[in-house]
Design a protein around this motif. Sequence first.
Motif, mmCIF file in Angstrom:
data_model
loop_
_atom_site.group_PDB
_atom_site.id
_atom_site.type_symbol
_atom_site.label_atom_id
_atom_site.label_comp_id
_atom_site.label_asym_id
_atom_site.label_seq_id
_atom_site.Cartn_x
_atom_site.Cartn_y
_atom_site.Cartn_z
ATOM 1 N N HIS A 216 -4.467 12.108 -32.706
ATOM 2 C CA HIS A 216 -5.369 12.370 -31.576
ATOM 3 C C HIS A 216 -5.954 11.042 -31.100
ATOM 4 O O HIS A 216 -6.139 10.130 -31.897
ATOM 5 C CB HIS A 216 -6.536 13.263 -32.001
ATOM 6 N N TYR A 217 -6.287 10.983 -29.838
ATOM 7 C CA TYR A 217 -7.029 9.832 -29.305
ATOM 8 C C TYR A 217 -8.365 10.312 -28.779
ATOM 9 O O TYR A 217 -8.514 11.479 -28.410
ATOM 10 C CB TYR A 217 -6.280 9.183 -28.135
ATOM 11 N N GLY A 218 -9.293 9.399 -28.700
ATOM 12 C CA GLY A 218 -10.563 9.687 -28.045
ATOM 13 C C GLY A 218 -11.621 10.197 -29.003
ATOM 14 O O GLY A 218 -11.325 10.610 -30.127
ATOM 15 N N GLY B 257 11.906 10.508 -24.878
ATOM 16 C CA GLY B 257 10.941 11.340 -24.162
ATOM 17 C C GLY B 257 10.441 10.563 -22.952
ATOM 18 O O GLY B 257 10.529 9.333 -22.926
ATOM 19 N N GLU B 258 9.911 11.292 -21.971
ATOM 20 C CA GLU B 258 9.464 10.568 -20.788
ATOM 21 C C GLU B 258 8.074 9.974 -21.028
ATOM 22 O O GLU B 258 7.505 10.132 -22.114
ATOM 23 C CB GLU B 258 9.503 11.473 -19.549
ATOM 24 N N THR B 259 7.555 9.304 -20.015
ATOM 25 C CA THR B 259 6.283 8.600 -20.176
ATOM 26 C C THR B 259 5.167 9.560 -20.631
ATOM 27 O O THR B 259 5.089 10.696 -20.173
ATOM 28 C CB THR B 259 5.925 7.861 -18.868
ATOM 29 N N GLY B 260 4.392 9.108 -21.596
ATOM 30 C CA GLY B 260 3.285 9.918 -22.090
ATOM 31 C C GLY B 260 3.675 10.930 -23.152
ATOM 32 O O GLY B 260 2.840 11.708 -23.614
ATOM 33 N N SER B 261 4.939 10.919 -23.590
ATOM 34 C CA SER B 261 5.379 11.940 -24.551
ATOM 35 C C SER B 261 4.958 11.624 -25.977
ATOM 36 O O SER B 261 5.121 12.453 -26.871
ATOM 37 C CB SER B 261 6.899 12.123 -24.471
ATOM 38 N N GLY B 262 4.478 10.408 -26.233
ATOM 39 C CA GLY B 262 3.987 10.070 -27.573
ATOM 40 C C GLY B 262 4.868 9.106 -28.341
ATOM 41 O O GLY B 262 4.640 8.852 -29.525
ATOM 42 N N LYS B 263 5.849 8.516 -27.680
ATOM 43 C CA LYS B 263 6.813 7.642 -28.370
ATOM 44 C C LYS B 263 6.123 6.406 -28.956
ATOM 45 O O LYS B 263 6.294 6.082 -30.122
ATOM 46 C CB LYS B 263 7.928 7.191 -27.405
ATOM 47 N N SER B 264 5.344 5.708 -28.109
ATOM 48 C CA SER B 264 4.684 4.492 -28.597
ATOM 49 C C SER B 264 3.632 4.832 -29.640
ATOM 50 O O SER B 264 3.401 4.064 -30.574
ATOM 51 C CB SER B 264 4.033 3.727 -27.454
ATOM 52 N N THR B 265 3.008 5.996 -29.472
ATOM 53 C CA THR B 265 2.022 6.430 -30.473
ATOM 54 C C THR B 265 2.701 6.551 -31.834
ATOM 55 O O THR B 265 2.152 6.129 -32.857
ATOM 56 C CB THR B 265 1.403 7.779 -30.048
ATOM 57 N N LEU B 266 3.900 7.106 -31.843
ATOM 58 C CA LEU B 266 4.651 7.226 -33.093
ATOM 59 C C LEU B 266 4.883 5.838 -33.703
ATOM 60 O O LEU B 266 4.599 5.609 -34.880
ATOM 61 C CB LEU B 266 5.986 7.939 -32.822
ATOM 62 N N ARG C 160 -11.294 14.593 -27.486
ATOM 63 C CA ARG C 160 -10.092 14.337 -28.264
ATOM 64 C C ARG C 160 -8.855 14.905 -27.579
ATOM 65 O O ARG C 160 -8.857 16.059 -27.133
ATOM 66 C CB ARG C 160 -10.236 14.989 -29.640
ATOM 67 N N ARG C 161 -7.814 14.064 -27.494
ATOM 68 C CA ARG C 161 -6.569 14.552 -26.899
ATOM 69 C C ARG C 161 -5.449 14.317 -27.890
ATOM 70 O O ARG C 161 -5.363 13.254 -28.505
ATOM 71 C CB ARG C 161 -6.269 13.797 -25.606
ATOM 72 N N ARG C 162 -4.587 15.341 -28.021
ATOM 73 C CA ARG C 162 -3.507 15.228 -28.985
ATOM 74 C C ARG C 162 -2.328 14.487 -28.361
ATOM 75 O O ARG C 162 -1.819 14.878 -27.313
ATOM 76 C CB ARG C 162 -3.078 16.621 -29.432
ATOM 77 N N ALA C 163 -1.913 13.392 -28.987
ATOM 78 C CA ALA C 163 -0.794 12.597 -28.456
ATOM 79 C C ALA C 163 0.490 12.877 -29.211
ATOM 80 O O ALA C 163 1.594 12.634 -28.697
ATOM 81 C CB ALA C 163 -1.130 11.112 -28.548
ATOM 82 N N LEU C 164 0.351 13.381 -30.440
ATOM 83 C CA LEU C 164 1.530 13.664 -31.263
ATOM 84 C C LEU C 164 1.189 14.885 -32.107
ATOM 85 O O LEU C 164 0.110 14.953 -32.700
ATOM 86 C CB LEU C 164 1.801 12.460 -32.159
HETATM 87 N N1 LIG Z 1 -5.314 4.093 -26.909
HETATM 88 C C1 LIG Z 1 -5.249 5.296 -26.329
HETATM 89 N N2 LIG Z 1 -6.379 5.997 -26.060
HETATM 90 C C2 LIG Z 1 -6.336 7.223 -25.486
HETATM 91 N N3 LIG Z 1 -5.184 7.830 -25.126
HETATM 92 C C3 LIG Z 1 -4.033 7.188 -25.356
HETATM 93 C C4 LIG Z 1 -3.992 5.874 -25.957
HETATM 94 N N4 LIG Z 1 -2.699 5.486 -26.066
HETATM 95 C C5 LIG Z 1 -1.956 6.493 -25.552
HETATM 96 N N5 LIG Z 1 -2.747 7.507 -25.123
HETATM 97 C C6 LIG Z 1 -2.305 8.788 -24.534
HETATM 98 O O1 LIG Z 1 -1.469 9.443 -25.493
HETATM 99 C C7 LIG Z 1 -0.337 10.041 -24.864
HETATM 100 C C8 LIG Z 1 0.948 9.445 -25.450
HETATM 101 O O2 LIG Z 1 1.011 8.063 -25.100
HETATM 102 P P1 LIG Z 1 2.178 7.109 -25.573
HETATM 103 O O3 LIG Z 1 1.837 5.723 -25.160
HETATM 104 O O4 LIG Z 1 2.452 7.361 -27.001
HETATM 105 O O5 LIG Z 1 3.390 7.690 -24.718
HETATM 106 P P2 LIG Z 1 4.846 7.068 -24.470
HETATM 107 O O6 LIG Z 1 5.803 8.204 -24.635
HETATM 108 O O7 LIG Z 1 5.061 5.886 -25.320
HETATM 109 O O8 LIG Z 1 4.757 6.654 -22.949
HETATM 110 P P3 LIG Z 1 5.429 5.386 -22.201
HETATM 111 O O9 LIG Z 1 6.909 5.694 -22.159
HETATM 112 O O10 LIG Z 1 4.794 5.425 -20.827
HETATM 113 O O11 LIG Z 1 5.091 4.159 -22.975
HETATM 114 C C9 LIG Z 1 -0.504 9.792 -23.375
HETATM 115 O O12 LIG Z 1 -1.110 10.918 -22.820
HETATM 116 C C10 LIG Z 1 -1.433 8.596 -23.312
HETATM 117 O O13 LIG Z 1 -2.197 8.606 -22.140
#
Ligand SMILES: Nc1ncnc2c1ncn2[C@@H]1O[C@H](COP(=O)(O)OP(=O)(O)OP(=O)(O)O)[C@@H](O)[C@H]1O
Length: 280
Positions: free
Chosen positions: A19-21, A47-56, A26-30
């Motif tokens: 979760h972030y925030g 996955g497309e933008t915002g799908s949680g890849k970088s979070t992983l 709180r928002r669930r990213a993964l």
């Molecule tokens: N530091 C943060 N604080 C709050 N929310 C975040 C943070 N980093 C990412 N998010 C949110 O978490 C979700 C997943 O983000 P993430 O960067 O993992 O996606 P992604 O699949 O890697 O996207 P992209 O392809 O655009 O890099 C998105 O809704 C994003 O806005």
Amino acid sequence: MSTPTPAGPVLDITGLTVHYGPRRRRRRALDDLTLRVDPGEAVGVIGETGSGKSTLARTVLGLVEPSAGTILVDGEDVTRHGRRQWRALRLRGTVQYVFQDPLRSLDPDLTVGQSLTEPLLVRGVPRADAVERARALLARVRLDGELLDRLPGEVSGGQRQRVAVARALITEPRLLILDEPVSALDSANRVQVLEILKELRDAGTALVFISHDLGSVAGVADRIAVLHRGEQVETGTAAAVIGAPRHPYTRLLVGSAPTLRGPAPADRAERDALRTLLPA
Ligand SMILES: Nc1ncnc2c1ncn2[C@@H]1O[C@H](COP(=O)(O)OP(=O)(O)OP(=O)(O)O)[C@@H](O)[C@H]1O
């Protein structure tokens, strides 16, 4: 510098939730991601933008704290590692990473040679041996040894990404995490970097290859996990995910990748119909 190579998966993730925030917002990213990567295996995360890849990627690297789940690296539970433990793990060099922007993986003030030799020098490798190894690694990523004296800002973008790959390899990592490693490259450089990644995989390095572009991942990955809005909607062999995608979102991705030929819906009407099946 060679480390013992434990049997079993290099990366074993179970039920990972992030979760972030602050509490109220709180928002669930993964959500409940489970993924296992064996030695010499390349797993694509799509996955497309915002799908949680970088979070992983960032969670596996200890840069983001998960709310639930476990992460094992070579059998060691790193989920609740503190800063010091992470520093020790990084120093061991078992896990390395390459980001889309190589300037984030490389120190702009160090020459290519300094960047490459530094991890070896801190481990006590004699300078001459470290330089020798840096040259060998540059050759491995198809770069000329004359680049050793240049700063990252003095080489091209494609060369810079290959330097970042060489930098990641200098500690002989068991696991390499690549977050959009070819997205910023032109097609010739992209092909070259993808070839290098295949060679690494075949030599036994485990790869987690994160990208929004299924076409780039398809040629390297043995297995593919598909993320949609933080949920892992489908995971399987690359052949199965591309050749017989089960989830509507995967079918959309396959249908939108111009270089892939699967039984995916190619026409727009069917793509629009699939989109209506996805959660809003
Ligand atoms: N530091 C943060 N604080 C709050 N929310 C975040 C943070 N980093 C990412 N998010 C949110 O978490 C979700 C997943 O983000 P993430 O960067 O993992 O996606 P992604 O699949 O890697 O996207 P992209 O392809 O655009 O890099 C998105 O809704 C994003 O806005």
